[in-house]
Scaffold this motif. Structure first.
Motif, short mmCIF file in Angstrom:
data_model
loop_
_atom_site.label_atom_id
_atom_site.label_comp_id
_atom_site.label_asym_id
_atom_site.label_seq_id
_atom_site.Cartn_x
_atom_site.Cartn_y
_atom_site.Cartn_z
N ALA A 1 -4.17 15.01 -0.57
CA ALA A 1 -3.03 14.87 0.32
C ALA A 1 -2.63 13.40 0.48
N VAL A 2 -3.61 12.50 0.55
CA VAL A 2 -3.30 11.08 0.66
C VAL A 2 -2.54 10.59 -0.57
N SER A 3 -2.95 11.07 -1.75
CA SER A 3 -2.25 10.66 -2.97
C SER A 3 -0.84 11.22 -3.03
N GLN A 4 -0.64 12.42 -2.53
CA GLN A 4 0.69 13.03 -2.57
C GLN A 4 1.64 12.43 -1.55
N LEU A 5 1.13 11.96 -0.43
CA LEU A 5 1.97 11.43 0.64
C LEU A 5 2.19 9.93 0.52
N ASP A 6 1.69 9.32 -0.52
CA ASP A 6 1.89 7.89 -0.77
C ASP A 6 1.38 7.06 0.41
N ILE A 7 0.18 7.36 0.85
CA ILE A 7 -0.46 6.60 1.93
C ILE A 7 -1.37 5.56 1.29
N SER A 8 -1.16 4.32 1.64
CA SER A 8 -1.96 3.25 1.04
C SER A 8 -2.24 2.18 2.08
N GLY A 9 -3.28 1.38 1.81
CA GLY A 9 -3.62 0.29 2.71
C GLY A 9 -2.55 -0.77 2.77
N GLY A 10 -1.86 -1.01 1.63
CA GLY A 10 -0.79 -2.01 1.61
C GLY A 10 0.36 -1.63 2.53
N ARG A 11 0.76 -0.37 2.48
CA ARG A 11 1.84 0.09 3.36
C ARG A 11 1.40 0.01 4.82
N LEU A 12 0.15 0.35 5.09
CA LEU A 12 -0.34 0.29 6.47
C LEU A 12 -0.34 -1.15 6.98
N ALA A 13 -0.77 -2.10 6.14
CA ALA A 13 -0.78 -3.51 6.55
C ALA A 13 0.63 -4.02 6.80
N THR A 14 1.57 -3.63 5.93
CA THR A 14 2.97 -4.02 6.13
C THR A 14 3.52 -3.43 7.42
N GLY A 15 3.17 -2.18 7.68
CA GLY A 15 3.66 -1.54 8.90
C GLY A 15 3.12 -2.18 10.16
N LEU A 16 1.87 -2.62 10.12
CA LEU A 16 1.30 -3.29 11.29
C LEU A 16 2.03 -4.61 11.57
N GLY A 17 2.36 -5.33 10.52
CA GLY A 17 3.11 -6.58 10.71
C GLY A 17 4.49 -6.33 11.27
N GLU A 18 5.18 -5.32 10.73
CA GLU A 18 6.51 -4.99 11.25
C GLU A 18 6.42 -4.50 12.70
N GLY A 19 5.37 -3.75 13.01
CA GLY A 19 5.20 -3.28 14.38
C GLY A 19 4.98 -4.42 15.36
N ALA A 20 4.24 -5.44 14.94
CA ALA A 20 4.02 -6.60 15.81
C ALA A 20 5.34 -7.32 16.08
N ARG A 21 6.17 -7.47 15.05
CA ARG A 21 7.47 -8.13 15.25
C ARG A 21 8.38 -7.27 16.13
N PHE A 22 8.29 -5.96 15.99
CA PHE A 22 9.10 -5.06 16.82
C PHE A 22 8.70 -5.16 18.29
#
Length: 259
Positions: free
Chosen positions: A29-50
């Motif tokens: 399921a993780v492979s099919q949903l395109d869940i990765s550590g890189g996307r999570l790290a990017t999202g955390l940075g965007e969340g902090a700016r938000f």
């Protein structure tokens, strides 16, 4: 005499196989949903700016904020009251120890339908049916309340002692008197607890149905998001959190008083 050696803790191969299958499916399921550590790290940075753009909260438009919160409170109270009143007969008709199968079966099916759809989806349907506004929110949360309270009320009735019911019937009492003196005293405290919980739940849910146009503070919150008015968004979120905390305190004291 043969002594068969047995292990004290025999391995549960079926459980291990089930856990292995679950782990493999999660990896798939993780492979099919395109869940990765890189996307999570990017999202955390965007969340902090938000979050930085949301600070400090802007309470200057307090009149709009209060108006939306009052409407959400009204939606919660009205939908809870309507759902509770409708759940009383539904719970009695769905109880298999009181109602015949030809009545309890269809009633349970109707209650399951009320519970099967998320309240936001039901709110969208009512918005299409009756238009934008609080009426759609009240109707949607009423349906959700019926699905929750009627099910729990029916299950509570099925757990009562039938000896008290038979004792009341032995006096020659009618069906209404049997319900009043034989059934309700055994489930009254639990039913009150269900009602308090549903009111608390509807108070939270009423802040969300407005996002789809069903009235309440959710509409104000969604409009603020679309205008990128994030400091006002923070003010709305803090107000919602404060209201929910206040409701938790009040409901806890009410439960304690009823014990």
């Amino acid at each position: 005499m043969d002594v068969t050696a047995r292990r004290a803790f025999a391995p549960n191969w079926q459980g291990r196989a089930a856990l292995a299958a679950l782990a493999l499916y999660c990896a798939y399921a993780v492979s099919q949903l395109d869940i990765s550590g890189g996307r999570l790290a990017t999202g955390l940075g965007e969340g902090a700016r938000f979050l930085a753009r949301m600070w400090p909260p802007n309470f200057e438009r307090w009149d709009t904020l209060v108006e939306g919160m009052v409407e959400s409170l009204q939606i919660a109270v009205l939908s809870s009251a309507a759902g509770i009143l409708l759940s009383l007969p539904l719970g009695l008709m769905a109880a298999r120890n009181l109602a015949p199968w030809w009545l309890s079966g269809p009633t349970r099916g109707f209650v399951a339908i009320c519970r099967s759809l998320h309240y936001v989806i039901v709110a969208i349907l009512f918005v299409k049916a009756v238009g934008f506004g609080a009426l759609a929110g009240v109707a949607a949360l009423t349906v959700a309340s019926m699905g929750f309270i009627a099910k729990l009320f029916a299950e509570a009735i099925e757990e009562i002692s039938m000896k008290q019911v038979e004792a009341v019937r032995a006096t020659g009492a009618g069906p209404f008197a049997v319900l009043l003196y034989g059934v309700l005293p055994q489930v009254a405290s639990r039913f009150i607890g269900f009602c308090i919980y549903q009111l608390d739940s509807n108070l939270r849910n009423s802040t969300l149905v407005g996002i789809v146009g069903a009235g309440g503070i959710g509409g104000t919150l969604f409009a603020a998001f679309k205008r990128f008015d994030y400091d006002f968004v923070a003010a709305i979120l803090l107000t919602i959190i404060a209201l929910i905390f206040l409701a938790e305190i009040v409901s806890a004291r009410v439960r304690k008083a009823l014990q």
